[in-house]
Design an enzyme around this catalytic site. Structure first.
Site, PDB file in Angstrom:
ATOM      1  N   CYS A  91      43.973  60.912 100.220  1.00 30.17           N
ATOM      2  CA  CYS A  91      44.133  61.413 101.585  1.00 30.17           C
ATOM      3  C   CYS A  91      43.458  62.772 101.768  1.00 30.17           C
ATOM      4  O   CYS A  91      42.237  62.858 101.718  1.00 30.17           O
ATOM      5  CB  CYS A  91      45.617  61.456 101.951  1.00 30.17           C
ATOM      6  SG  CYS A  91      45.924  61.523 103.736  1.00 30.17           S
ATOM      7  N   HIS A 194      48.521  55.973  99.970  1.00 31.81           N
ATOM      8  CA  HIS A 194      49.722  56.566  99.386  1.00 31.81           C
ATOM      9  C   HIS A 194      50.586  55.435  98.833  1.00 31.81           C
ATOM     10  O   HIS A 194      50.236  54.271  98.919  1.00 31.81           O
ATOM     11  CB  HIS A 194      50.516  57.327 100.448  1.00 31.81           C
ATOM     12  CG  HIS A 194      49.751  58.418 101.123  1.00 31.81           C
ATOM     13  ND1 HIS A 194      49.434  59.617 100.513  1.00 31.81           N
ATOM     14  CD2 HIS A 194      49.248  58.513 102.390  1.00 31.81           C
ATOM     15  CE1 HIS A 194      48.783  60.395 101.345  1.00 31.81           C
ATOM     16  NE2 HIS A 194      48.644  59.750 102.499  1.00 31.81           N
TER      17      HIS A 194
END
Length: 268
Positions: A91, A194
């Site tokens: 991310c 994630h």
């Protein structure tokens, strides 16, 4: 064999989504195979330590900019990556290791430049939700379908120096219209997934370990993923991943449905 050194980079700045768990998973999977591991939480107010694997996670806009500046000034991550260290960037960390990434107002900031990617601020809705990706043909290792969740507002364009990690089956991924997710170059993987990523995808954790370990042990790990075994007692242990696989299968089935999941298995 010297201890395997794993560093979770700047958990005080890049620790929003629990991605520090990736470092813990790598450490445990190595220890379960009888390897000595040193796992370090490396805060931003100290010099980045020497390590064999670096894990970067997600973070908010302001901390992301501070993390990038610190990593550029410190220069350890770039030096170690050039020397062959493994880098997993998720991310905000994924955007940071590229050439440029946007701040909160869309202003471009300099990245560490480890991956040939550029990220700009997206103009549409924020990408939030489950992601399923089929590893691209050029992705390393014999990886299965990848599972994770995303929460980002970036559009990441891949340059010629990288390969997509996966083709998006469900979700947004890189968000640049290419239908891809993540990027791979050498021993570096960037992704928006994630989960933590390696909790849902243990085969990817083993790939990173294989890159970081000696050639002999890496060959044995590669044989293990391929379902092959060499004669004689192996130096590594086949791990019981039934719990992790049950979680992964549950998330995949919930996201794309059991029928599409069965078709994906048949294609592989």
């Amino acid at each position: 064999m010297t201890p395997l050194r794993i560093a979770v980079v700047y958990p005080d700045l890049l620790g929003t989504y629990g991605d520090g768990g990736n470092g813990l998973i790598l450490a445990r999977r190595a220890e379960w195979r009888g390897l000595e591991v040193v796992l370090t939480q490396a805060p931003s107010d100290a010099a980045l330590p020497e390590a064999d694997i670096y894990c970067l996670g997600g973070g908010e806009d302001g901390p992301q900019v501070r993390a990038a500046r610190s990593l550029i000034e410190d220069a350890t991550l770039a030096r170690r990556a050039a020397a062959g260290a493994v880098v997993l960037a998720v991310c905000a960390g994924y955007q940071i290791v590229g050439r440029t990434f946007p701040g909160a107002d869309g202003t471009a900031h300099e990245g560490v430049g480890l991956l040939d990617i550029e990220t700009t601020k997206g103009t549409g809705p924020r990408a939030v939700g489950e992601v399923v990706g089929e590893p691209s043909e050029d992705a390393p290792g014999a990886l299965p379908t990848l599972s994770g969740f995303e929460n980002h507002g970036g559009q990441t364009a891949l340059g010629p120096g990288v390969t997509p990690l996966a083709r998006v089956v469900h979700g947004v991924g890189n968000g640049d219209g290419s239908g891809t997710e993540g990027a791979v170059s050498g021993r570096m993987i960037g992704t928006y997934l994630h989960g933590p990523l390696l909790a849902r995808n243990p085969a990817l954790a083993d790939l990173l370990l294989a890159w970081a370990l000696s050639d002999e042990l890496s060959d044995e790990l590669s044989d293990e993923w391929a379902g092959e075994r060499t004669e004689g007692p192996p130096p590594v242990v086949r791990l019981d991943d039934s719990a992790a696989e049950a979680l992964r299968e549950e998330r995949l089935a919930a996201t794309i449905g059991p029928r599409r999941r069965r078709r994906a298995r048949r294609r592989r």
